[in-house]
Design an enzyme around this catalytic site. Structure first.
Site, PDB file in Angstrom:
ATOM      1  N   GLY A 192      28.312 -27.331 -25.794  1.00 41.09           N
ATOM      2  CA  GLY A 192      29.618 -27.873 -25.425  1.00 41.09           C
ATOM      3  C   GLY A 192      29.677 -28.001 -23.917  1.00 41.09           C
ATOM      4  O   GLY A 192      28.655 -27.878 -23.237  1.00 41.09           O
ATOM      5  N   ASP A 221      42.730 -23.437 -24.350  1.00 42.15           N
ATOM      6  CA  ASP A 221      41.805 -24.538 -24.668  1.00 42.15           C
ATOM      7  C   ASP A 221      41.686 -24.690 -26.190  1.00 42.15           C
ATOM      8  O   ASP A 221      40.595 -24.805 -26.729  1.00 42.15           O
ATOM      9  CB  ASP A 221      40.441 -24.289 -24.031  1.00 42.15           C
ATOM     10  CG  ASP A 221      39.582 -25.556 -24.012  1.00 42.15           C
ATOM     11  OD1 ASP A 221      40.154 -26.664 -24.015  1.00 42.15           O
ATOM     12  OD2 ASP A 221      38.338 -25.430 -24.006  1.00 42.15           O
TER      13      ASP A 221
HETATM   14  N1  LIG Z   1      30.376 -17.825 -33.145  1.00 46.35           N
HETATM   15  C1  LIG Z   1      29.753 -18.918 -33.609  1.00 46.35           C
HETATM   16  N2  LIG Z   1      29.134 -18.873 -34.792  1.00 46.35           N
HETATM   17  C2  LIG Z   1      28.496 -19.966 -35.279  1.00 46.35           C
HETATM   18  N3  LIG Z   1      28.412 -21.142 -34.637  1.00 46.35           N
HETATM   19  C3  LIG Z   1      29.004 -21.240 -33.445  1.00 46.35           C
HETATM   20  C4  LIG Z   1      29.704 -20.145 -32.861  1.00 46.35           C
HETATM   21  N4  LIG Z   1      30.197 -20.541 -31.661  1.00 46.35           N
HETATM   22  C5  LIG Z   1      29.836 -21.815 -31.519  1.00 46.35           C
HETATM   23  N5  LIG Z   1      29.117 -22.253 -32.574  1.00 46.35           N
HETATM   24  C6  LIG Z   1      28.540 -23.584 -32.765  1.00 46.35           C
HETATM   25  O1  LIG Z   1      28.037 -24.048 -31.543  1.00 46.35           O
HETATM   26  C7  LIG Z   1      28.591 -25.333 -31.238  1.00 46.35           C
HETATM   27  C8  LIG Z   1      28.774 -25.434 -29.745  1.00 46.35           C
HETATM   28  O2  LIG Z   1      29.790 -24.529 -29.361  1.00 46.35           O
HETATM   29  P1  LIG Z   1      30.522 -24.653 -27.977  1.00 46.35           P
HETATM   30  O3  LIG Z   1      31.612 -23.650 -27.953  1.00 46.35           O
HETATM   31  O4  LIG Z   1      29.521 -24.609 -26.885  1.00 46.35           O
HETATM   32  O5  LIG Z   1      31.045 -26.125 -28.062  1.00 46.35           O
HETATM   33  P2  LIG Z   1      32.446 -26.801 -28.021  1.00 46.35           P
HETATM   34  O6  LIG Z   1      33.512 -25.886 -28.520  1.00 46.35           O
HETATM   35  O7  LIG Z   1      32.254 -28.109 -28.711  1.00 46.35           O
HETATM   36  O8  LIG Z   1      32.617 -27.103 -26.502  1.00 46.35           O
HETATM   37  P3  LIG Z   1      33.398 -26.405 -25.339  1.00 46.35           P
HETATM   38  O9  LIG Z   1      32.408 -25.580 -24.619  1.00 46.35           O
HETATM   39  O10 LIG Z   1      33.843 -27.582 -24.572  1.00 46.35           O
HETATM   40  O11 LIG Z   1      34.523 -25.624 -25.935  1.00 46.35           O
HETATM   41  C9  LIG Z   1      29.895 -25.394 -32.015  1.00 46.35           C
HETATM   42  O12 LIG Z   1      30.244 -26.684 -32.354  1.00 46.35           O
HETATM   43  C10 LIG Z   1      29.594 -24.571 -33.241  1.00 46.35           C
HETATM   44  O13 LIG Z   1      29.042 -25.390 -34.226  1.00 46.35           O
END
Ligand SMILES: Nc1ncnc2c1ncn2[C@@H]1O[C@H](COP(=O)(O)OP(=O)(O)OP(=O)(O)O)[C@@H](O)[C@H]1O
Length: 374
Positions: free
Chosen positions: A18, A238
């Site tokens: 992300g 957020d």
């Molecule tokens: N605790 C978790 N368990 C399983 N999968 C996860 C977890 N946290 C994140 N993910 C997976 O990793 C992906 C990337 O997460 P991340 O939080 O980096 O992205 P985002 O929420 O799309 O972006 P941002 O950083 O802008 O909030 C998510 O879309 C999800 O599928």
């Protein structure tokens, strides 16, 4: 190639990336437990002071315990980059969970009872997320000299990305509509991401009773999570569909809680600005850099509800400034004009949540829960 190890964790695979960093599935070598590890990629390496603050803040988060809030185990620093170890969730983000292309899906969940705010023995949780006193720093978010905006990542905020999935197009399995926490850190992506789909969503798909049941049940759980964190004096800042995961048992988890505040507060990380969050879901007061409280999260919840009911966000623009102008000055189109057969009660809830003035919204997540249950 993902790193082989991060702190005491062995990296197994990359789960996704992300705006704030990359998430890995990993194994805690001390306990053999599986975790999700978020390695932040924001800004320069942490200095000692910022690293200490990261650990301190996330130790506080680790004290939170609620079935609808993702469990944060620990924070650390790997080669100068901060990471968070959290509960690994086998499931889908809310957007994908409700994507009509998922097909029939399991039966509608049974209705939920009255809101039970689960408090724990750790309720003496002391840290209060005070008002965000940082004034809106126009220079940090203003256009670049060439007029192209310094916010390349805005390009990935496809204004009506949901529509694409309702058309069964793209096969995009990312949550790329969401501008990352700190958009200044993201490289530009393809301009096509900003294209406005032209055909309307398949409303019959949006309104399928089974889907609406899942939507309502998930939002009730989000309300429970918000009631819990707001009850601790904290604000998510957020809230968006990609920060909400739903596991195989339909249990919702609120994610990335605390991250926006950490990034917003830390000069060393955000560098040149303070506007941290995801534009599409930001309340007017957040855009203006005014003090935030739980009602700002409720605004974001309203945007999510509006989007998931109508297939398009309440405000839709090609540039951040135009989006901000709309959020601050114009009324969203009536949801039921976009989706004639949408649920009128849910539509009323969405509109009340996205009122400009926090005083005009629902005031608490408990109130929203009640309204959604009617
Ligand atoms: N605790 C978790 N368990 C399983 N999968 C996860 C977890 N946290 C994140 N993910 C997976 O990793 C992906 C990337 O997460 P991340 O939080 O980096 O992205 P985002 O929420 O799309 O972006 P941002 O950083 O802008 O909030 C998510 O879309 C999800 O599928």
């Amino acid at each position: 190639m993902p790193p082989k190890a991060i702190g005491p964790y062995r990296v197994l695979e990359t789960l996704g990336s992300g705006g704030a960093g990359t998430v890995y599935r990993a194994l805690d070598r001390r306990t053999n437990d599986e975790v999700a590890l978020k390695l932040l990629s924001t800004g320069p390496s942490l200095d000692d002071r910022a690293a200490r603050r990261l650990v301190r803040e996330f130790e506080t988060l680790a004290d939170l315990s609620h079935p609808n809030v993702v469990k944060v185990f620990e924070a650390g620093v790997h080669e100068g980059w901060p990471y968070l170890a959290m509960e690994f969730i086998e499931g889908l983000t809310l957007r994908h969970y409700l994507d009509v292309s998922l097909g029939g899906g399991p039966p509608t969940p049974p209705p939920r009872g009255p809101l039970s705010i689960r408090r724990t023995e750790d309720d003496d949780f002391g840290s209060v997320d005070g008002p965000d006193e940082d004034p809106y720093d126009d220079s940090a978010v203003d256009d670049d000299d060439d007029g192209t905006f310094g916010l390349n990542a805005f390009a990935e905020e496809a204004p009506s990305e949901d529509l694409a999935s309702f058309h069964g197009g793209a096969g995009d399995d990312s949550d790329s509509d969401d501008v990352p926490l700190d958009p200044r850190r993201e490289p530009a992506r393809k301009a096509s991401a900003t294209a406005h789909p032209t055909a309307p969503p398949r409303l019959a798909d949006l309104n399928r009773p089974e889907r609406m049941g899942r939507l309502k049940d998930a939002l009730l759980q989000v309300c429970e999570a918000l009631a819990y964190i707001h009850g601790h004096g904290l604000v998510h800042r957020d809230l968006k569909p990609s920060n909400i995961m739903v596991d195989d048992d339909r249990q919702v988890r609120l994610m990335d809680f605390g991250l926006a505040k950490f990034l917003a507060d830390d000069e060393g990380i955000t560098g040149d600005g303070k506007l941290v969050g995801t534009y599409r879901y930001m309340a007017p007061e957040q855009i203006l850099g005014e003090p935030l409280d739980g009602r700002s999260d409720l605004y974001s919840l309203g945007v999510i509800l509006y989007e998931l009911m109508s297939g398009r966000p309440p405000f839709d623009a090609k540039t951040p400034h135009e989006l901000w102008r709309q959020v601050l000055e114009t009324e969203a189109p009536p949801l039921l004009a976009l989706n004639l057969h949408g649920d009128p009660q849910l539509a009323r809830v969405a509109h009340r949540l996205i009122r400009k003035e926090p005083d005009d919204r629902f005031q608490t997540a408990e109130e929203v829960y009640e309204a959604l249950s009617e």
